[in-house]
Design a protein around this motif. Structure first.
Motif, mmCIF file in Angstrom:
data_model
loop_
_atom_site.group_PDB
_atom_site.id
_atom_site.type_symbol
_atom_site.label_atom_id
_atom_site.label_comp_id
_atom_site.label_asym_id
_atom_site.label_seq_id
_atom_site.Cartn_x
_atom_site.Cartn_y
_atom_site.Cartn_z
ATOM 1 N N ALA A 107 112.945 -110.431 14.860
ATOM 2 C CA ALA A 107 112.701 -111.852 14.609
ATOM 3 C C ALA A 107 112.163 -112.514 15.875
ATOM 4 C CB ALA A 107 113.986 -112.533 14.165
ATOM 5 N N TYR A 108 111.205 -113.402 15.706
ATOM 6 C CA TYR A 108 110.568 -114.158 16.790
ATOM 7 C C TYR A 108 109.776 -113.280 17.761
ATOM 8 C CZ TYR A 108 114.294 -116.893 14.795
ATOM 9 O OH TYR A 108 115.134 -117.478 13.893
ATOM 10 N N THR A 109 109.314 -112.113 17.272
ATOM 11 C CA THR A 109 108.420 -111.265 18.068
ATOM 12 C C THR A 109 107.256 -110.834 17.163
ATOM 13 O OG1 THR A 109 109.391 -109.148 17.439
ATOM 14 C CG2 THR A 109 110.412 -110.287 19.304
ATOM 15 N N PRO A 110 106.203 -110.249 17.751
ATOM 16 C CA PRO A 110 105.107 -109.739 16.910
ATOM 17 C C PRO A 110 105.583 -108.726 15.869
ATOM 18 C CG PRO A 110 104.391 -109.838 19.180
ATOM 19 C CD PRO A 110 105.856 -110.192 19.189
ATOM 20 N N LEU A 111 106.643 -107.998 16.191
ATOM 21 C CA LEU A 111 107.180 -107.033 15.235
ATOM 22 C C LEU A 111 107.629 -107.725 13.947
ATOM 23 C CD1 LEU A 111 107.529 -103.996 15.382
ATOM 24 C CD2 LEU A 111 109.911 -104.336 16.071
ATOM 25 N N PRO A 122 102.873 -120.292 21.485
ATOM 26 C CA PRO A 122 101.450 -120.177 21.811
ATOM 27 C C PRO A 122 101.212 -118.982 22.729
ATOM 28 C CG PRO A 122 102.139 -122.451 22.010
ATOM 29 C CD PRO A 122 103.375 -121.651 21.722
ATOM 30 N N MET A 123 100.108 -118.308 22.538
ATOM 31 C CA MET A 123 99.683 -117.120 23.287
ATOM 32 C C MET A 123 100.485 -115.868 22.910
ATOM 33 S SD MET A 123 97.264 -118.434 25.110
ATOM 34 C CE MET A 123 96.754 -117.047 26.120
ATOM 35 N N ARG A 124 101.693 -116.024 22.380
ATOM 36 C CA ARG A 124 102.499 -114.822 22.132
ATOM 37 C C ARG A 124 102.704 -114.530 20.649
ATOM 38 N NH1 ARG A 124 107.716 -114.356 24.256
ATOM 39 N NH2 ARG A 124 107.511 -112.324 23.276
ATOM 40 N N THR A 125 103.228 -115.498 19.907
ATOM 41 C CA THR A 125 103.501 -115.225 18.491
ATOM 42 C C THR A 125 102.914 -116.316 17.603
ATOM 43 O OG1 THR A 125 105.641 -116.306 18.635
ATOM 44 C CG2 THR A 125 105.617 -113.915 18.923
#
Lengths: 300, 285
Positions: free
Chosen positions: B144-148, B230-233
């Motif tokens: 949760a809360y990651t690109p995965l 922003p920039m990450r997820t």
């Protein structure tokens, strides 16, 4: 190498076949287990979680969160939007498939592709285009303000975005179905003196009724569950422009998880009813097809 | 006058059935009002930007990061779906086991379940204290809360596509070739790779592309699980909404044009693949 050995040593060959059969059987079981594990993790567990989280604080809390005025307003708005968007798309679907499936004309395949277009567009963009059209700085924005009509951040915008997103459902079910049925029955009816309307109601409609129902069910499920497109045009005004999926989001972001999952569970129930209806229609079609085949088979 | 009557006749074959003009006219009008006119608004809106403005908007660092994430996660999810979709279709068509019909019906759940509900359910499951997340946490896997997490949501959304495109092809496939391969001494893996897979390839590719196209535009199920940093997820559809909420209509539209272009290219690819698929199945029939 094997041919000579098989003939020479039948017992060894027999053992080899048994081992192979066992390997195949084990492979089968492994594949079934793997597939079921995947489906359980990705389909069943999320579905169960919706109902579990909704009922976490008991049935009382569940029912209470459904009776909240804002939840009621969201349910009513969702029903209203679906009751406008679905019949309009139903009518379009029937009329468009009549033109496309029963006649030969130039540009037919282009038209069919254009009808499918909304499926290729991201829901967010489906909402955006209506903002560009009717929003404050949109094409018709100034004119709408002058005449005091609000479309974006109001119910009409939600209806329009929903219509766009669910646009192809009925047509794409009916076009292949009606094309496969051909025009012979209709031609017979017309040449026997039936009017166009009568031919449609008494000949075409009975032939397409299951496909029609199928399309309407899928269209309705999407209309009630659409989130992205509606989210862009709704403005998120609690109790006024929040449909059920949007209300789920609001509640979830307020950490009111039980209420969010309670409203979500209604949508999950809708999904289960949709799947059941879909399976029933498919079963029914398959049955009528096989019975039809037996009848024609006996005729020969 | 004569010309007006003759032109439609030449553009379509004669038919005794009535209602062609009326039904086609209505269909075109409705299509134009609901689909084509609104979509054209995107083009005219973008045309108001100069080329430099447009280019600067769509190649902004934050925007490019969102493309990379959206395309990468969609690709990963579509690949997962290609593998597991093929497996599920295979198991449903070829094997008999208790609950098979139920499994078959449940495959369509992601089509029927509203994306927002799927989103909150997946987020709750994969959160640190969730049913699935609590087992992954000690292994150092955060979902949760990651690109995965985005990949998980997109896999859910795209799950039915490969299954439903492969299933009918598999049902029509004759088993004789496989049996021939097996009787000639091919191992199960060899039979699968040399005989079955080539036959199923067009269907798998079609399903893969459909799942990929759907994942690119997906919003509802992703916003909950992604965390939206922003920039990450931050996925591209979310970025469009963020720009809209800041009243940067032109920027939102420019990014939307890039997304639309990608979708239309994929639509074209899907059409070509489906033609290939129908030619293939036509030959085998």
């Amino acid at each position: 190498m094997t041919i000579s050995t098989t003939i020479d040593r039948p017992a060894a060959r027999f053992r080899q076949i048994r081992v192979e059969r066992l390997v195949r059987r084990l492979l089968q079981i492994a594949l079934v287990v793997l597939a079921l594990l995947f489906l359980t993790a990705f389909l069943i567990v999320p579905l169960v979680a919706v109902f579990y989280e909704a009922l976490r604080d008991g049935v009382g809390a569940y029912l209470e969160s459904l009776q909240e005025p804002d939840a009621w307003a969201a349910i009513k708005l969702t029903l209203l939007v679906a009751s406008i968007a679905v019949p309009l798309n139903l009518m379009f679907g029937v009329v468009a498939s009549w033109a496309i499936a029963k006649f030969e004309f130039v540009g037919k395949s282009v038209l069919t592709t254009l009808i499918d277009l909304p499926f290729a567009v991201s829901p967010v963009i489906s909402g955006l285009i209506y903002v560009l059209l009717f929003g404050l700085h949109g094409w018709f924005g100034p004119w709408l303000i002058e005449h005091n009509i609000q479309i974006i951040f109001a119910v009409p915008g939600i209806v329009l975005a929903t219509m766009f997103v669910t646009f192809p459902f009925v047509a794409r079910e009916l076009i292949p179905l009606m094309a496969a049925q051909g025009t012979e029955e209709e031609q017979a009816a017309i040449s026997l003196g039936a009017s166009g309307w009568k031919t449609f109601w008494l000949v075409t409609l009975p032939n397409i009724k299951w496909g029609l129902l199928y399309g309407v069910i899928l269209c309705n499920a999407r209309a009630m569950g659409e989130f992205g497109a509606v989210s862009v045009v709704s403005g998120h005004i609690r109790g006024q422009t929040n449909t059920m999926p949007l209300h789920v989001e609001v509640l979830y972001n307020e950490y009111n998880f039980v209420a969010a999952f309670a409203v979500g569970s209604l949508l999950a129930l809708l999904a289960l009813v949709t799947l059941a209806a879909k399976s029933f229609i498919e079963w029914n079609q398959r049955r009528s097809r096989t019975s039809h085949e037996t009848i024609t088979g006996e005729g020969q | 006058m004569l010309n007006i009557i003759q032109i439609p006749r030449r553009l379509r074959k004669y038919s005794v059935l009535p209602g062609f003009g009326l039904s086609l006219g209505y269909a075109l009008l409705y299509l134009g009002l609901i689909v084509l006119l609104p979509l054209s608004a995107i083009v005219t809106r973008t045309a108001q930007l100069s080329w430099e403005q447009f280019w600067a908007t769509v190649t902004d660092d934050r925007v490019v990061a969102s493309y990379r994430l959206t395309f990468g996660a969609s690709l990963a999810a579509a690949l997962l779906n290609a593998v597991f979709g093929l497996l599920v279709a295979w198991v449903i068509v070829r094997y008999r086991f208790p609950g098979r019909k139920l499994v078959d019906a449940m495959v369509d759940l992601p089509f029927a379940l509203p994306t927002a509900v799927a989103g909150i359910a997946l987020t709750t499951l994969y959160a640190r204290n969730g049913w699935i997340g609590q087992w992954l946490e000690p292994l150092g896997i955060k979902v949760a809360y990651t690109p995965l997490g985005i990949i998980v949501a997109l896999t859910f959304i795209g799950l039915p596509f490969v299954v439903r495109t492969v299933q009918p092809v598999l049902e029509d496939m004759s088993r004789e070739v496989e049996e021939a391969a097996a009787s000639l001494g091919a191992r199960p893996w060899q039979t699968f790779r040399r005989v079955i897979l080539p036959e199923l390839l067009p269907a798998v590719l079609t399903g893969f592309t459909l799942a990929f196209a759907r994942a690119l535009g997906e919003y509802g199920s992703v916003v909950f699980i992604s965390g939206n940093m922003p920039m990450r997820t931050e996925i591209t559809p979310l970025l469009i909404i963020t720009k809209l909420e800041q009243y940067q209509y032109s920027e939102a539209t420019a990014i939307a044009v890039v997304m639309l272009a990608a979708s239309f290219v994929l639509l074209l690819v899907i059409n070509l693949l489906q033609r290939w698929l129908s030619v293939r199945s036509g030959q085998s029939a």
